[in-house]
Design an enzyme around this catalytic site. Structure first.
Site, PDB file in Angstrom:
ATOM      1  N   ARG A  67       0.791  -1.234   0.000  1.00  0.00           N
ATOM      2  CA  ARG A  67       0.000   0.000   0.000  1.00  0.00           C
ATOM      3  C   ARG A  67       0.822   1.283   0.000  1.00  0.00           C
ATOM      4  O   ARG A  67       1.897   1.349   0.602  1.00  0.00           O
ATOM      5  CB  ARG A  67      -0.933   0.002   1.215  1.00  0.00           C
ATOM      6  N   HIS A 112      -0.740  -2.597  -4.506  1.00  0.00           N
ATOM      7  CA  HIS A 112      -0.147  -3.487  -5.512  1.00  0.00           C
ATOM      8  C   HIS A 112      -0.097  -2.896  -6.921  1.00  0.00           C
ATOM      9  O   HIS A 112      -0.433  -3.568  -7.900  1.00  0.00           O
ATOM     10  CB  HIS A 112      -0.895  -4.813  -5.529  1.00  0.00           C
ATOM     11  N   HIS A 143       3.021 -12.857  -5.592  1.00  0.00           N
ATOM     12  CA  HIS A 143       1.886 -12.976  -4.679  1.00  0.00           C
ATOM     13  C   HIS A 143       1.271 -14.380  -4.679  1.00  0.00           C
ATOM     14  O   HIS A 143       0.050 -14.529  -4.679  1.00  0.00           O
ATOM     15  CB  HIS A 143       0.844 -11.923  -5.054  1.00  0.00           C
ATOM     16  N   ASP A 146      -1.553  -9.801   8.484  1.00  0.00           N
ATOM     17  CA  ASP A 146      -1.416  -9.079   7.215  1.00  0.00           C
ATOM     18  C   ASP A 146      -0.488  -7.900   7.465  1.00  0.00           C
ATOM     19  O   ASP A 146      -0.919  -6.760   7.546  1.00  0.00           O
ATOM     20  CB  ASP A 146      -2.793  -8.614   6.721  1.00  0.00           C
ATOM     21  N   GLN A 178       5.846  -9.688   3.622  1.00  0.00           N
ATOM     22  CA  GLN A 178       4.460  -9.543   4.053  1.00  0.00           C
ATOM     23  C   GLN A 178       3.946 -10.933   4.353  1.00  0.00           C
ATOM     24  O   GLN A 178       3.905 -11.797   3.476  1.00  0.00           O
ATOM     25  CB  GLN A 178       3.621  -8.914   2.921  1.00  0.00           C
ATOM     26  N   GLU A 200       5.260 -12.610   0.937  1.00  0.00           N
ATOM     27  CA  GLU A 200       5.650 -11.736  -0.172  1.00  0.00           C
ATOM     28  C   GLU A 200       6.902 -10.973   0.225  1.00  0.00           C
ATOM     29  O   GLU A 200       6.833 -10.056   1.049  1.00  0.00           O
ATOM     30  CB  GLU A 200       4.523 -10.747  -0.466  1.00  0.00           C
TER      31      GLU A 200
HETATM   32  C1  BGC Z   1      -2.119  -7.458   1.306  1.00  0.00           C
HETATM   33  C2  BGC Z   1      -3.536  -7.759   1.740  1.00  0.00           C
HETATM   34  C3  BGC Z   1      -4.388  -7.941   0.521  1.00  0.00           C
HETATM   35  C4  BGC Z   1      -3.787  -9.058  -0.305  1.00  0.00           C
HETATM   36  C5  BGC Z   1      -4.548  -9.327  -1.565  1.00  0.00           C
HETATM   37  C6  BGC Z   1      -1.636  -8.605   0.491  1.00  0.00           C
HETATM   38  O1  BGC Z   1      -0.347  -8.345   0.052  1.00  0.00           O
HETATM   39  O2  BGC Z   1      -1.275  -7.199   2.381  1.00  0.00           O
HETATM   40  O3  BGC Z   1      -4.046  -6.759   2.566  1.00  0.00           O
HETATM   41  O4  BGC Z   1      -5.710  -8.207   0.839  1.00  0.00           O
HETATM   42  O5  BGC Z   1      -2.475  -8.747  -0.633  1.00  0.00           O
HETATM   43  O6  BGC Z   1      -4.796  -8.187  -2.258  1.00  0.00           O
END
Ligand code: BGC
Length: 340
Positions: A77, A102, A173, A245, A280, A306
């Site tokens: 973010r 993203h 991801h 998260d 992440q 991630e």
């Molecule tokens: C984020 C989440 C998100 C997910 C899918 C992750 O990298 O931290 O908050 O919902 O990606 O979009």
């Protein structure tokens, strides 16, 4: 190497390539340079697919979640999608409440990548992101190499170069369930993360330059523990995201082992190696019954690790910079190694 047509989306062919060894097979889509499947030799002598995926391209748009995709230009973010570079303010695509997630509305995960090279074990994909795409400055060429290694790993090498100053933080991801995709939740997976701190987030999942020690918190994975052990603890960050998260601040430097997970039923172990500063850990909290390859994806039916630069680093001088100067090389490597 096996190459087939996976789907046709808006008149464009999306191809699926398989790279493999005797122990590990990866199916890679040209759409999003996506890891569509990752089959690991299991203890029965067959293969277990440990990665979630969809059966058609439109699901990636309609059901979302960035399944298996390469994420960019900047992963995770950015507060209000705004940042400044060289004294100029940039506004990038808002696609997550008030914020950018993203890469914005059409990030690298939704591009059809070009295959530059492919053989039995390795595939190289590239894409060009023009100046101003999703609001980001400078034209950027990105190259991603997926390689099946002798260490039973999937190695992902990211490279980039821009024709002006910009910001970059790429990740992959993939959603893992080491018992097999579609095989229940991941709460009984054991997890280790080599991190003494996290970058704590606000109510919109944005960190603002702070660090928080994991000691005596549910975020301490320095000794392996079950993902489910503390996930329901009364902690504001866990409650806010419905589980884990958050970005973990990885110890050490250089290409090193930073995390390890183990499927309780399959006994499949995955070790994560990277040269990045963060990871992440996302426990699949927002998965919500979307139909995937073999079943509907349950909440917490998979997890992501991630490897990344810190979220919102573009706005936080306390965090390592994600700026990339004109002509400078962006290069980073992550490897997911499997064992039994
Ligand atoms: C984020 C989440 C998100 C997910 C899918 C992750 O990298 O931290 O908050 O919902 O990606 O979009």
């Amino acid at each position: 190497m096996i190459k087939k047509v996976f789907d046709v989306y808006e008149g464009e062919e999306v191809l699926i390539y398989t790279v493999k060894s005797e122990y590990l097979e990866a199916d890679i889509l040209t759409f999003g340079a996506t890891v569509h499947a990752l089959r690991v030799k299991d203890k029965r002598g067959g293969f277990t697919d440990v990665a979630l995926g969809y059966t058609k391209v439109s699901d990636h748009y309609d059901k979302g979640g960035y399944l298996g995709a390469i994420v960019g230009r900047v992963g995770n973010r950015i507060d209000k999608g705004r940042f400044s570079l060289n004294g100029k303010v940039y506004q990038v695509g808002i696609n997550d409440g008030n914020n950018s997630l993203h890469g914005g509305i059409k990030g690298f995960d939704k591009k059809i990548w070009t295959v530059e090279y492919a053989d039995e074990r390795k595939i190289i994909l590239s894409t060009f992101s023009p100046d101003g795409e999703e609001g980001y400055p400078a034209g950027l060429i990105v190259r991603v190499t997926y390689e099946i290694t002798a260490e039973k790993g999937l190695k992902i090498s990211y490279e980039g170069v821009a024709d002006g100053d910009t910001v970059v933080s790429l990740t992959n991801h993939t959603y893992f369930n080491l018992n097999g995709e579609g095989k229940g939740d991941i709460l009984s997976h054991k997890l280790f993360i080599q991190a003494d701190e996290i970058t704590p987030v606000d109510g919109e999942l944005i960190p603002h330059g702070d660090f928080m020690k994991v000691e005596n918190t549910p975020f301490d994975f320095r000794t392996p523990k079950l993902i489910g052990r503390d996930i329901e603890k009364d902690d504001p960050q866990l409650k806010n995201c419905g589980g884990y998260d958050v970005n973990f601040v990885l110890s050490g430097k250089g290409f090193r082992k930073v995390a390890e997970a183990e499927g309780n039923e399959s006994g499949i172990k995955m070790s994560v190696y990277t040269d990045r500063e963060g990871v992440q850990f996302y426990s699949g909290n927002f998965l919500n019954g979307e139909r995937g390859k073999t079943s509907a994806h349950k909440k917490r039916g998979a997890f992501c690790l991630e490897t990344q630069s810190f979220p919102n680093a573009v706005n936080c001088p306390e965090y390592p910079s994600v700026a990339l100067k004109k002509g400078e090389k962006y290069k980073t490597t992550t490897e997911y190694r499997f064992s039994l």
